[in-house]
Design a protein around this motif. Structure first.
Motif, PDB file in Angstrom:
ATOM      1  N   ALA A   1      13.017   0.263 -33.941  1.00 29.62           N
ATOM      2  CA  ALA A   1      13.262  -0.236 -32.589  1.00 29.62           C
ATOM      3  C   ALA A   1      14.651  -0.882 -32.516  1.00 29.62           C
ATOM      4  O   ALA A   1      15.113  -1.481 -33.474  1.00 29.62           O
ATOM      5  CB  ALA A   1      12.197  -1.252 -32.215  1.00 29.62           C
ATOM      6  N   LEU A   2      15.271  -0.746 -31.384  1.00 28.63           N
ATOM      7  CA  LEU A   2      16.647  -1.217 -31.254  1.00 28.63           C
ATOM      8  C   LEU A   2      16.785  -2.738 -31.364  1.00 28.63           C
ATOM      9  O   LEU A   2      17.828  -3.245 -31.721  1.00 28.63           O
ATOM     10  CB  LEU A   2      17.234  -0.743 -29.925  1.00 28.63           C
ATOM     11  N   THR A   3      15.708  -3.464 -31.074  1.00 30.97           N
ATOM     12  CA  THR A   3      15.788  -4.927 -31.173  1.00 30.97           C
ATOM     13  C   THR A   3      16.040  -5.378 -32.611  1.00 30.97           C
ATOM     14  O   THR A   3      16.684  -6.381 -32.844  1.00 30.97           O
ATOM     15  CB  THR A   3      14.473  -5.581 -30.688  1.00 30.97           C
ATOM     16  N   ASP A   4      15.512  -4.625 -33.553  1.00 38.50           N
ATOM     17  CA  ASP A   4      15.678  -4.993 -34.954  1.00 38.50           C
ATOM     18  C   ASP A   4      16.958  -4.433 -35.555  1.00 38.50           C
ATOM     19  O   ASP A   4      17.236  -4.630 -36.727  1.00 38.50           O
ATOM     20  CB  ASP A   4      14.503  -4.422 -35.784  1.00 38.50           C
ATOM     21  N   TYR A   5      17.678  -3.726 -34.743  1.00 40.01           N
ATOM     22  CA  TYR A   5      18.726  -2.869 -35.272  1.00 40.01           C
ATOM     23  C   TYR A   5      19.823  -3.632 -36.017  1.00 40.01           C
ATOM     24  O   TYR A   5      20.163  -3.298 -37.161  1.00 40.01           O
ATOM     25  CB  TYR A   5      19.308  -2.058 -34.117  1.00 40.01           C
ATOM     26  N   ALA A   6      20.335  -4.682 -35.392  1.00 44.43           N
ATOM     27  CA  ALA A   6      21.432  -5.439 -36.012  1.00 44.43           C
ATOM     28  C   ALA A   6      20.984  -6.038 -37.344  1.00 44.43           C
ATOM     29  O   ALA A   6      21.715  -6.006 -38.340  1.00 44.43           O
ATOM     30  CB  ALA A   6      21.905  -6.542 -35.065  1.00 44.43           C
ATOM     31  N   ARG A   7      19.748  -6.525 -37.338  1.00 44.30           N
ATOM     32  CA  ARG A   7      19.210  -7.136 -38.540  1.00 44.30           C
ATOM     33  C   ARG A   7      19.059  -6.077 -39.640  1.00 44.30           C
ATOM     34  O   ARG A   7      19.385  -6.314 -40.795  1.00 44.30           O
ATOM     35  CB  ARG A   7      17.857  -7.762 -38.205  1.00 44.30           C
ATOM     36  N   GLN A   8      18.585  -4.923 -39.234  1.00 42.21           N
ATOM     37  CA  GLN A   8      18.423  -3.855 -40.212  1.00 42.21           C
ATOM     38  C   GLN A   8      19.758  -3.488 -40.851  1.00 42.21           C
ATOM     39  O   GLN A   8      19.873  -3.350 -42.061  1.00 42.21           O
ATOM     40  CB  GLN A   8      17.806  -2.616 -39.562  1.00 42.21           C
ATOM     41  N   VAL A   9      20.765  -3.343 -40.002  1.00 43.61           N
ATOM     42  CA  VAL A   9      22.083  -2.950 -40.511  1.00 43.61           C
ATOM     43  C   VAL A   9      22.596  -3.973 -41.507  1.00 43.61           C
ATOM     44  O   VAL A   9      23.168  -3.628 -42.549  1.00 43.61           O
ATOM     45  CB  VAL A   9      23.079  -2.745 -39.337  1.00 43.61           C
ATOM     46  N   LYS A  10      22.353  -5.239 -41.226  1.00 41.18           N
ATOM     47  CA  LYS A  10      22.796  -6.307 -42.133  1.00 41.18           C
ATOM     48  C   LYS A  10      22.155  -6.150 -43.514  1.00 41.18           C
ATOM     49  O   LYS A  10      22.823  -6.198 -44.543  1.00 41.18           O
ATOM     50  CB  LYS A  10      22.436  -7.668 -41.518  1.00 41.18           C
TER      51      LYS A  10
END
Ligand code: C2E
Ligand code: CA
Ligand code: CA
Ligand code: CA
Length: 274
Positions: A153-162
């Motif tokens: 899901a896109l909401t988790d996206y930034a965290r995932q990338v980190k």
């Protein structure tokens, strides 16, 4: 589908939603299986399209139940839901790393591809404990390619990338699993720190149409433009393997070469090629 008091095995997964009671029973048994060694790691070879040599093996969890093998399509989502995924994953990682150590000791150099779920990825100690486990077996992050499914899901996206950047900085290679099926596949390519894409099985299954072939060709060109290696999953025939090789696909995986097999069989393929 088969009536009450039944557990669903391979092939019956889709009916599971409708039978709540057995669900609970399976949860208890999964927890039991994890603790009592009923999980076994199988390996599926990933083959160089040009040479036929085995480049890597993907570790895939299997649950041996009295009556047969229960599919990970069933028990992985369940493990995620009931909070057993961490435990399950460490069993798989432990088996796979011990096996890889044995293979290294026998002179084999293939990489290990390990599936990592989002839940794991977001665990604070995930990267450090993975590295610790590798150290225990005298392995390095460079021995392992981490597969992350892109359906996030896109909401988790930034965290995932980190978290993914952290993994890559530690020396792991990253592969985007099931490429083409997730949310906004293309926009993720901008900042996903991956070096490999694994094109989802469904694309290899559509190569009998002109449109299917053109889509595959476009995916390969896109990946090449981004300097990503391409693995196509679900290669089930010689014809498809030749088509993909001629298209410039780097690596192939699928039943045409081998299904996921126990370590001893995988080792044969690793030595002899396919
Ligand atoms: P996946 O990561 O996409 O794994 C590839 C799946 O495709 C495997 O299913 C494999 O048996 C199947 N496959 C391989 N070759 C072919 C082919 O030629 N044709 C077709 N139609 N299918 C092929 P499997 O082993 O049942 O695993 C299902 C899924 O369960 C995996 O999909 C993965 O998402 C998950 N999984 C398995 N083991 C683990 C694990 O240890 N950890 C986590 N987090 N997930 C796992
Ligand atoms: Ca995978
Ligand atoms: Ca996949
Ligand atoms: Ca899949």
């Amino acid at each position: 589908h088969a009536g009450r008091n039944n557990v669903c095995f391979y092939g019956d997964i889709l009916h599971l939603k409708s039978i709540g009671r057995e669900h609970v029973a399976i949860q208890a048994r999964l927890s039991d299986a994890i603790r009592h060694g009923a999980l076994q790691t199988f390996y599926q070879p990933i083959v160089s399209a040009s040479t036929g040599q085995v480049y890597a093996v993907e570790a895939l969890a299997r649950w041996k139940d009295g009556n047969g093998w229960i599919s990970p399509e069933l028990f992985i989502p369940m493990a995620e839901k009931v909070g057993l995924i961490q435990e399950l994953s460490s069993v798989v990682a432990e088996q796979a790393f011990a096996q890889l150590r044995a293979w290294r000791d026998n002179g084999l150099t293939q990489k290990l591809m390990l599936n990592v779920s989002r839940t794991q990825l977001f665990t604070p100690q995930f990267v450090s404990s993975l590295i610790e486990r590798l150290n225990t077996h005298r392995l390095r992050p460079e021995d392992v390619i981490i597969e992350i499914t892109e359906s996030v899901a896109l909401t988790d996206y930034a965290r995932q990338v980190k978290h993914l950047r952290q993994l890559m900085a530690s020396g792991f290679q990253l592969a985007i699993d099931d490429f083409g099926t997730g949310y906004s596949s293309l926009s993720q390519l901008h900042d996903m720190p991956a070096s490999v894409i694994k094109v989802d099985v469904s694309f290899a299954q559509r190569l009998d149409t002109d449109a299917g072939r053109r889509v595959m060709q476009a995916i390969v060109q896109l990946a090449q433009g981004l300097q990503l290696k391409v693995i196509v999953e679900g290669v089930e025939s010689l014809e498809v393997s030749h088509f993909l090789r001629d298209l410039g696909v780097d690596f192939l995986q699928g039943f045409h070469f081998s299904e996921p097999v126990p370590a001893g069989v995988a080792e044969l393929w690793m030595r002899l090629g396919l």
